[in-house]
Design a protein around this motif. Sequence first.
Motif, mmCIF file in Angstrom:
data_model
loop_
_atom_site.group_PDB
_atom_site.id
_atom_site.type_symbol
_atom_site.label_atom_id
_atom_site.label_comp_id
_atom_site.label_asym_id
_atom_site.label_seq_id
_atom_site.Cartn_x
_atom_site.Cartn_y
_atom_site.Cartn_z
ATOM 1 N N ALA A 140 44.969 13.704 58.268
ATOM 2 C CA ALA A 140 44.195 12.936 57.303
ATOM 3 C C ALA A 140 43.215 13.865 56.622
ATOM 4 O O ALA A 140 42.809 14.890 57.174
ATOM 5 C CB ALA A 140 43.452 11.786 57.991
ATOM 6 N N PHE A 173 43.223 7.298 65.554
ATOM 7 C CA PHE A 173 43.560 8.135 64.406
ATOM 8 C C PHE A 173 43.940 7.247 63.229
ATOM 9 O O PHE A 173 44.773 6.349 63.379
ATOM 10 C CB PHE A 173 44.703 9.092 64.718
ATOM 11 C CG PHE A 173 45.015 9.993 63.549
ATOM 12 C CD1 PHE A 173 44.263 11.138 63.340
ATOM 13 C CD2 PHE A 173 46.020 9.677 62.659
ATOM 14 C CE1 PHE A 173 44.525 11.954 62.249
ATOM 15 C CE2 PHE A 173 46.283 10.494 61.571
ATOM 16 C CZ PHE A 173 45.532 11.635 61.367
ATOM 17 N N PRO A 174 43.336 7.489 62.052
ATOM 18 C CA PRO A 174 42.244 8.444 61.846
ATOM 19 C C PRO A 174 40.994 8.011 62.595
ATOM 20 O O PRO A 174 40.838 6.842 62.922
ATOM 21 C CB PRO A 174 42.047 8.417 60.328
ATOM 22 C CG PRO A 174 42.518 7.066 59.916
ATOM 23 C CD PRO A 174 43.660 6.738 60.818
ATOM 24 N N THR A 203 44.627 9.072 54.817
ATOM 25 C CA THR A 203 45.667 9.526 55.752
ATOM 26 C C THR A 203 46.857 10.065 54.954
ATOM 27 O O THR A 203 47.120 9.630 53.834
ATOM 28 C CB THR A 203 46.121 8.392 56.668
ATOM 29 O OG1 THR A 203 46.584 7.294 55.867
ATOM 30 C CG2 THR A 203 44.972 7.926 57.547
#
Length: 256
Positions: A203, A234-235, A250
């Motif tokens: 990202a 994530f992110p 991302t």
Amino acid sequence: MSTSSIPHFPGVPDLLVERYLCDELSSEEARHVEEAARASPALAAHLRERRAEKAAFALVRPFGPVRARLELPRPSRWRMLWRWSQPVLVLGVVLAAVLPRLHSLQEVERVHVRGGLTARVLVKRGEVVFEQGPGAVLRSGDRVRVEVEDVEGGALYVLAVSERGRVTPLQGFPATGGTLSMVPGRWVLPGSLELDDAPEQEALVVVLAADARDAPSPEAIHRWLEQAAREADFPPSLTPLPGTRHAVRTLPKELP
């Protein structure tokens, strides 16, 4: 993600090259870039490539329709007076229906301006340039650029973070060529990044720091993201860093 595609030419900062391509330099500054290009085949090749990319980008996002809207003639005074000369009863009904909606739109606009920072990812795949949209999956070898829009401006930083928690400064840091200063408006950042075939998701994090003495240092911004990247998500979920605003994009990528 490979950072080798971010150009660095001795004596010619990346920002100077970008301003040259946008015809924003004085004649003396432009002559400096052109003389450097004659002495450096790599710089000359980079200028040719960037001109081709700008031409392809203009086909995808032409400015003509926007210019046409900006140059539309304003309504005449007499037409405005005629509009307000409608019967009072009809006007009252219209206002009763429209005013609450206008109030809501004003609230939305205030929220938009207050948030301000917007980051977009532009992708070049072969000879095709497109903006990354929802659900778009990128491929190894795609080259990406970042377009940033903000109503205030400031010092700009771009970092990459991987799903394994690795943080890589890309732009705006001492080790990447120095500070990027953005004025209010829209800016396509100089240089491009090439997606590699590493089997992990990544990202981009764009951070805009206010031009003030109490704004965090580049080192503080790096540590802030490294600490957030230690989380399992994530992110990563980013707590706003005082004195800054940020945007996360991302880069979903096809994995082997």
